[in-house]
Design an enzyme around this catalytic site. Structure first.
Site, PDB file in Angstrom:
ATOM      1  N   PHE A 149       0.154   9.537  -8.918  1.00 55.29           N
ATOM      2  CA  PHE A 149       0.257   8.112  -8.598  1.00 55.29           C
ATOM      3  C   PHE A 149       0.009   7.241  -9.809  1.00 55.29           C
ATOM      4  O   PHE A 149      -0.797   7.583 -10.638  1.00 55.29           O
ATOM      5  CB  PHE A 149      -0.727   7.727  -7.501  1.00 55.29           C
ATOM      6  CG  PHE A 149      -0.395   8.395  -6.200  1.00 55.29           C
ATOM      7  CD1 PHE A 149      -1.335   9.146  -5.542  1.00 55.29           C
ATOM      8  CD2 PHE A 149       0.858   8.297  -5.668  1.00 55.29           C
ATOM      9  CE1 PHE A 149      -1.020   9.766  -4.360  1.00 55.29           C
ATOM     10  CE2 PHE A 149       1.190   8.926  -4.487  1.00 55.29           C
ATOM     11  CZ  PHE A 149       0.232   9.667  -3.827  1.00 55.29           C
ATOM     12  N   TRP A 203       2.543   1.680  -3.324  1.00 52.11           N
ATOM     13  CA  TRP A 203       1.620   2.076  -4.393  1.00 52.11           C
ATOM     14  C   TRP A 203       1.493   3.599  -4.451  1.00 52.11           C
ATOM     15  O   TRP A 203       1.363   4.186  -5.516  1.00 52.11           O
ATOM     16  CB  TRP A 203       0.254   1.428  -4.166  1.00 52.11           C
ATOM     17  CG  TRP A 203      -0.782   1.859  -5.169  1.00 52.11           C
ATOM     18  CD1 TRP A 203      -1.014   1.323  -6.400  1.00 52.11           C
ATOM     19  CD2 TRP A 203      -1.721   2.933  -5.017  1.00 52.11           C
ATOM     20  NE1 TRP A 203      -2.034   1.996  -7.030  1.00 52.11           N
ATOM     21  CE2 TRP A 203      -2.484   2.989  -6.207  1.00 52.11           C
ATOM     22  CE3 TRP A 203      -1.986   3.857  -4.008  1.00 52.11           C
ATOM     23  CZ2 TRP A 203      -3.498   3.923  -6.403  1.00 52.11           C
ATOM     24  CZ3 TRP A 203      -2.989   4.791  -4.211  1.00 52.11           C
ATOM     25  CH2 TRP A 203      -3.739   4.815  -5.396  1.00 52.11           C
ATOM     26  N   HIS A 204       1.556   4.233  -3.248  1.00 53.91           N
ATOM     27  CA  HIS A 204       1.408   5.685  -3.213  1.00 53.91           C
ATOM     28  C   HIS A 204       2.580   6.392  -3.867  1.00 53.91           C
ATOM     29  O   HIS A 204       2.434   7.517  -4.343  1.00 53.91           O
ATOM     30  CB  HIS A 204       1.256   6.175  -1.773  1.00 53.91           C
ATOM     31  CG  HIS A 204      -0.099   5.932  -1.200  1.00 53.91           C
ATOM     32  ND1 HIS A 204      -0.453   4.755  -0.604  1.00 53.91           N
ATOM     33  CD2 HIS A 204      -1.192   6.725  -1.144  1.00 53.91           C
ATOM     34  CE1 HIS A 204      -1.711   4.830  -0.203  1.00 53.91           C
ATOM     35  NE2 HIS A 204      -2.194   6.014  -0.521  1.00 53.91           N
ATOM     36  N   GLY A 205       3.729   5.771  -3.847  1.00 54.02           N
ATOM     37  CA  GLY A 205       4.878   6.413  -4.478  1.00 54.02           C
ATOM     38  C   GLY A 205       6.136   5.596  -4.333  1.00 54.02           C
ATOM     39  O   GLY A 205       6.273   4.814  -3.390  1.00 54.02           O
ATOM     40  N   SER A 253       0.832  -1.211   0.000  1.00 54.10           N
ATOM     41  CA  SER A 253       0.000   0.000   0.000  1.00 54.10           C
ATOM     42  C   SER A 253       0.860   1.252   0.000  1.00 54.10           C
ATOM     43  O   SER A 253       0.625   2.193  -0.755  1.00 54.10           O
ATOM     44  CB  SER A 253      -0.909  -0.010   1.238  1.00 54.10           C
ATOM     45  OG  SER A 253      -1.414   1.288   1.480  1.00 54.10           O
TER      46      SER A 253
END
Lengths: 493, 82, 307
Positions: free
Chosen positions: A493, A323-325, A320
C-alpha cells in the site's frame, strides 16, 4: 528485510543496543540513520523520495506557522504542501488506474494508449504520505507547533518499525523523539513480548491460513462450495492475524526503542456492528480518516444536514477503499462498508429497541451477522479482481447445493467429506494447526477485551509465564511457515 | 437572563427539535456520548442549525475544538460580542 | 541489563540444548559429521518421516546422472537390478504419496546438482490432477537454501526424538503400519481412495506447462526423458469410467505420448487383472517386471510409444 524475519530481529537488537549507549539527546540520530538504512535496503530508489517529502513538509510546516504568527497569508502554503506531498502517491499509485478507467469510457481510446507506468509502488508510500499530511493539517489547525529540529522530524516520518506499513504515527509522536528513554527492563521486555506475539500471529497463524486461501482464490471453480466458503472464512482470520501481527511487531519494536505507539487493533472480531468494527480495526487509519477526511467533509456539507453527512461518509469510505489499492475491488470494498455503515446509522434506534427487548439473542445475532458480513466483503478485498470475487460467491452458492447433493448420495462418509476439501492445501495436521491458530487468536481477544493479556500474564506464577514464553518461541521457530515467501497483506500500500 | 444562559437556552431548543427529544436537558458539559441520537450523522446538522439560529458560520478549526456544548456556546458568545 | 541477559539466556538455553542434539543426531545427515546413530537406523526413521527431506539429502551427498521420479509405486523398484541391466548408477527420487508438483521440484533439484543423462517420470492419471498439489519438496528446498532452517524443522525434531528414543530403549521404530486387513484395505481404497481423487478431478494445465518446461530444458541439454504410467489394478482402472473421466484420461495419455517415449502399464493385462500381484488397487508388487520392461528388453505388459 521483512519485519517478520530473523534479520529484522538482529537489526532491531543492534539498533537498540546502539541507541541505549547513546546520550538521550542524540538518540534521534541513531533512529534516523537506522530508519534510512532500513528503508534504503527495502527500496533504494525511493529513499530520495522519502527524504524529499520529509524536507518539503518540514519546511512548509515551519513557514506556514511563521507566516501565521506574523499575520500573513499562510493557507496557500498549506494547500501547496499537501498537493506536493500527495502528488507522488497520486501519480505512482492512482494515475494508471484512473487512466485505465477513463480509457474504458472514452470512445476510441484503448487501454494500451494510456501511459504505461513502470514504477513499482514505493514501499510504505501510502502510509508515510498520509502521516505527513496529518502532521501538516495539525500544524495548520494549530493543534501542534511545528517541529524545529529537522533530524527529529525526519526520524518521526521514517521510523523503521512503522514506515513500511504503519501504524500511522500521530503528530504528537514527534515529542517522544526529543528524549527517547534508554534501557529499561520492564519496557524492553514488554516490547519484545509484544513483538514476539505479533511474529507468532504472522508466521504461525496468518501464513498457514494463507496457503489454503491462495490455492482456492487462484482457481475457485476447481473447488467444492464447502472448500471455497471455508477459504473465505480462513481469509477473514488470515488478514487479521497478518495485519495485527505486523502492527504488534511494529509497536513492540518501537516500545523497545522507547517510543510508544497507539494500539492499532482492539479485538475487531468481537464487533456487533460495522460501526463498531471500524472503531476496533486499523485504528490509526480509521482515526486519521475520521479526523482528516470525514470531519472536514461533513463540515463542508453541513448545510445539507443529514444527507450531507451521509454523502461525507460515503465519500470517506470511497477514499478509504481507494487508499487500500488502485483497483475496483478496493473501491467496491470501501463503498459496501460505507453503505452498510449508513444503513446502521439510519436504523440505530430500531436496532437499539430490538436489543433492549431480547438482549442475548440480538447480541448473538448481531455478532454472527457482523462477522458474516465482514467475511463476505473481505472476499472482494482479497480477490485480484471483481470477476474472481464474483466467481467465489457463485461457487459458494452453487457449490454448497452440489455438495449437499453429493454428501446425500455418498451417505456423508468420511471419504466423501474429506473429498470436499481436496486440493485446498492442508494435510490433516496442518488443518488442525490452522483451526487451533484461529481459536487461539479469538480466545486471546476475548480475554483481552476484559483485561489486557499482558496484565493477566504478569499475574501468573513463574512457571506459567515462562511456559508461555517458551511456547511462543517454539511456535515461531518450529511452526512458522518460513519456507513460504511471505509478505504482509498490507505491504504494497 | 444573561447572554450565556440565553445562548444555552436557544441551543437546547435546537437540539430538542433536531433530535426529536422535547424533554432533552442540555448542559455546558453535555457531549455526544450523553445524548441518544447525537452521532456523526447528526453532529454537523446540529452545528449547522446552530449557525442558522445565530446567523454565523464557524470555521473548521473552531468546530474541531468543541469538546462539549459549553465550548460551542462560548464560541457563539465570542462571535456575538466581537 | 544483567537481569535482561539472565532472562535471555534462560529463554535461549533449552533451544540451544536442542540445537546441540540436532547436530549430534543429525537425523537427515545434513551435516554429515554425526556418527552417533547408524545410517540404516536413520533411513528407517527419517526416511519414512519425510521422504523428500531424506532423499534430497541422499541425492545431494552423491548425485547421479540418471534419476527416477515417481510416487510410492516406483519407490520400491529394485535399483540394483536397473543398474545391473544398464551398467549405470541410478537414484530413485520417488516419494511415497508423491505428486507431479514434487516430481517437478525434485527434477530441478537434481538438475542443479548433476549433469543429467536420463530421467524417468512415473506418472499415473490419478497423480495428474490439479488437486493433487501437495509439495513436500518446498520444505526440503528451504532447508537447502537456508541451512539454519534444519534446526527448526519439525520433521527433523520428530526424527531426532524417535532416533534418541530408539537408542535409549533399543526398540525398533514402528512407522506407517496399516491397521486394516488386506481385503478390507482393498475395498477401502476403492470406496474412499478413488472417490477422493476422481470425485474432484481437475485437469492440470499447470502440470502440463511444468513438464513442457522440463522437456524443453532436457532437449536443449540432450537429456533423455521417458514417461512410465505404472500399472493399477483393473478394479481401479474401471473407476475412471465410473467418474466420467475417460476423455481427461485420454488427454493425459496423449500429452505424455506426444512429449516423450511413454511406457503405459495402466491397461487391462495379465498383470493388472491379477490381484495377487497387487498390495492394493493402487500399488503393484511386480517391480521386477516393470524394471525389465522399462530398462530391459521385456515386452508384453505395457504399451510402448514414441512421439
Amino acid at each position: 528485510m521483512q519485519l517478520a524475519s530473523l534479520s529484522y530481529l538482529l537489526f532491531l537488537a543492534g539498533v537498540s543496543a546502539v541507541s541505549f549507549v547513546t546520550p538521550a539527546r542524540a538518540r534521534w540520530a541513531v533512529l534516523l540513520v537506522a530508519s534510512y538504512c532500513f528503508y534504503a535496503l527495502l527500496a533504494p530508489k525511493y529513499t530520495l523520495l522519502l527524504a524529499a517529502l520529509t524536507l518539503i513538509s518540514w519546511f512548509a510546516a515551519r513557514t506556514l506557522a511563521a507566516r501565521r504568527k506574523n499575520g500573513r497569508a499562510h493557507s496557500w502554503i498549506f494547500w501547496l504542501a499537501v498537493v506536493t506531498i500527495l502528488a507522488p502517491l497520486l501519480a505512482l499509485k492512482y494515475a494508471p488506474f484512473a487512466a485505465q478507467a477513463v480509457a474504458r469510457v472514452v470512445p476510441g481510446a484503448s487501454v494500451e494508449d494510456v501511459g504505461h507506468f513502470r514504477f513499482l509502488l514505493p514501499v510504505g508510500l501510502s502510509f508515510f504520505t498520509i502521516q505527513i499530511v496529518g502532521y501538516l493539517v495539525d500544524v495548520h489547525q494549530e493543534s501542534i507547533e511545528p517541529e524545529k529540529h529537522i533530524g527529529r522530524y525526519a526520524a518521526f516520518v521514517a521510523l523503521f518499525p512503522y514506515v513500511t506499513a504503519g501504524p500511522i504515527g500521530r503528530s504528537e509522536l514527534v515529542e517522544q523523539l526529543r528524549h527517547p528513554p534508554g534501557f529499561n527492563y520492564e519496557r524492553v521486555t514488554s516490547g519484545i513480548k509484544l513483538a514476539a506475539w505479533g511474529m507468532f500471529k504472522k508466521v504461525v497463524i496468518a501464513d498457514r491460513l494463507g496457503v489454503a486461501v491462495d490455492n482456492v482464490f487462484a482457481a475457485p471453480d476447481n473447488y467444492s462450495g464447502v472448500a471455497v466458503a471455508f477459504a473465505a472464512w480462513l481469509y477473514l482470520f488470515q488478514v487479521y492475524a497478518d495485519f495485527s501481527g505486523y502492527s504488534d511487531i511494529a509497536i513492540g519494536s518501537a516500545r523497545v526503542l522507547g517510543i510508544e505507539l497507539t494500539p492499532n487493533f482492539a479485538q475487531p472480531y468481537l464487533s456487533r456492528s460495522v460501526g463498531e468494527y471500524w472503531r476496533r480495526w486499523h485504528l490509526s487509519f480509521s482515526t486519521w480518516l475520521n479526523e482528516y477526511v470525514y470531519f472536514p467533509l461533513s463540515a463542508m456539507f453541513r448545510r445539507w444536514s443529514r444527507a450531507g453527512a451521509i454523502a461525507a461518509l460515503l465519500l470517506t469510505f470511497f477514499i478509504s477503499g481507494l487508499w487500500h489499492g488502485a483497483a475496483w475491488t478496493f473501491v467496491v470494498f470501501g463503498m459496501v462498508h460505507g453503505v452498510a455503515l449508513v444503513g446502521e446509522m439510519l436504523t440505530n434506534k430500531w436496532r437499539a429497541n430490538a436489543e433492549r427487548r431480547s438482549p442475548r439473542l440480538i447480541r448473538a445475532l448481531t455478532w454472527v451477522g457482523t462477522l458474516t458480513f465482514l467475511c463476505g466483503v473481505d472476499v472482494i478485498f482479497r480477490a485480484p479482481n471483481l470477476g474472481v470475487a464474483w466467481a467465489v460467491y457463485r461457487r459458494i452458492a452453487l457449490g454448497l447445493i452440489e455438495d449437499a447433493q453429493f454428501l446425500t448420495a455418498q451417505g456423508a462418509s468420511p471419504g466423501a467429506i474429506k473429498s470436499l476439501l481436496v486440493g485446498v492445501g492442508f494435510s490433516a495436521e496442518e488443518l488442525v494447526l490452522a483451526l487451533a491458530g484461529i481459536a487461539l487468536l479469538i480466545g486471546v481477544d476475548v480475554l483481552q477485551e476484559r483485561v489486557p493479556m499482558s496484565q493477566r500474564i504478569r499475574a501468573w506464577p513463574g512457571w506459567a509465564r515462562w511456559g508461555t514464553y517458551y511456547a511462543i518461541a517454539a511456535g515461531i521457530l518450529f511452526f512458522g511457515s518460513f519456507n513460504r515467501n511471505t509478505s504482509f497483506v498490507y505491504y504494497q500500500f | 437572563m444573561s447572554q450565556t444562559d440565553d445562548i444555552l437556552s436557544r441551543v437546547t431548543g435546537i437540539f430538542r427539535e433536531e433530535l426529536k427529544q422535547p424533554n432533552l436537558v442540555v448542559l455546558p458539559s453535555t457531549t455526544a456520548n450523553d445524548v441518544e441520537g447525537w452521532d456523526s450523522l447528526t453532529h454537523m446538522a446540529l452545528i449547522h442549525m446552530v449557525e442558522l439560529e445565530f446567523k454565523l458560520k464557524f470555521k473548521l478549526p473552531e468546530i474541531l475544538k468543541f469538546k462539549n456544548v459549553g465550548d460551542m456556546c462560548q464560541a457563539i458568545e465570542k462571535r456575538l460580542s466581537g | 541489563m544483567r537481569r535482561f541477559t539472565r532472562s535471555a539466556l534462560l529463554l535461549a538455553l533449552p533451544f540451544l540444548l536442542y540445537f546441540g542434539l540436532v547436530v549430534i543426531t543429525d537425523p537427515f545427515e545434513h551435516f554429515g559429521i554425526g556418527n552417533a546413530i547408524s545410517h540404516a537406523q536413520k533411513e528407517r526413521v527419517s526416511g519414512r518421516l519425510h521422504y523428500a527431506l531424506w532423499k534430497s539429502h541422499q541425492y545431494a551427498k552423491s548425485p547421479t546422472r540418471r534419476v527416477i521420479f515417481g510416487d510410492s509405486r516406483l519407490d520400491k523398484l529394485p535399483i540394483d537390478e536397473i543398474e545391473a541391466l544398464t551398467g549405470e548408477r541410478y537414484f530413485n527420487f520417488s516419494l511415497g504419496g508423491g505428486t507431479v508438483a514434487e516430481m517437478v521440484s525434485a527434477f530441478w533439484f537434481s538438475d542443479a546438482r548433476a549433469q543429467l543423462e536420463e530421467v524417468t517420470f512415473g506418472i499415473s492419471f490419478f497423480n495428474f490432477s490439479a488437486n493433487e498439489n501437495m509439495n513436500r519438496f518446498i520444505e526440503a528446498e528451504a532447508v537447502f537454501d537456508d541451512r539454519l532452517l534444519y534446526f527448526v524443522n519439525r520433521s527433523v525434531a520428530r526424527a531426532a526424538g524417535q532416533l534418541v528414543w530408539a537408542e535409549i530403549t533399543s526398540a525398533r521404530p514402528q512407522l506407517e503400519h496399516p491397521t486394516m486387513g488386506r481385503d478390507e484395505f482393498w475395498d477401502y481404497q476403492l470406496r474412499v481412495g478413488a472417490p477422493r481423487i476422481y470425485g474432484r478431478y481437475v485437469y492440470p494445465e499447470a502440470y502440463e506447462g511444468d513438464l513442457q518446461r522440463i522437456l524443453e530444458h532436457c532437449r536443449m541439454r540432450g537429456v533423455r526423458v521417458q514417461f512410465v504410467i505404472p500399472p493399477s489394478h483393473v478394479d481401479l482402472q474401471q473407476k475412471v469410467a465410473e467418474f466420467g473421466l475417460l476423455a481427461e484420461q485420454e488427454r493425459f495419455r496423449a500429452f505424455l505420448r506426444r512429449a516423450a517415449p511413454t511406457i503405459d502399464f495402466d491397461n487391462p493385462s495379465e498383470l493388472t487383472t491379477d490381484r495377487a500381484r497387487f498390495g492394493d488397487p493402487f500399488h503393484p508388487m511386480a517391480y521386477k517386471e516393470i524394471v525389465d520392461e522399462v530398462w530391459g528388453n521385456a515386452r508384453g505388459l505395457a504399451v510402448h510409444s514414441d512421439p
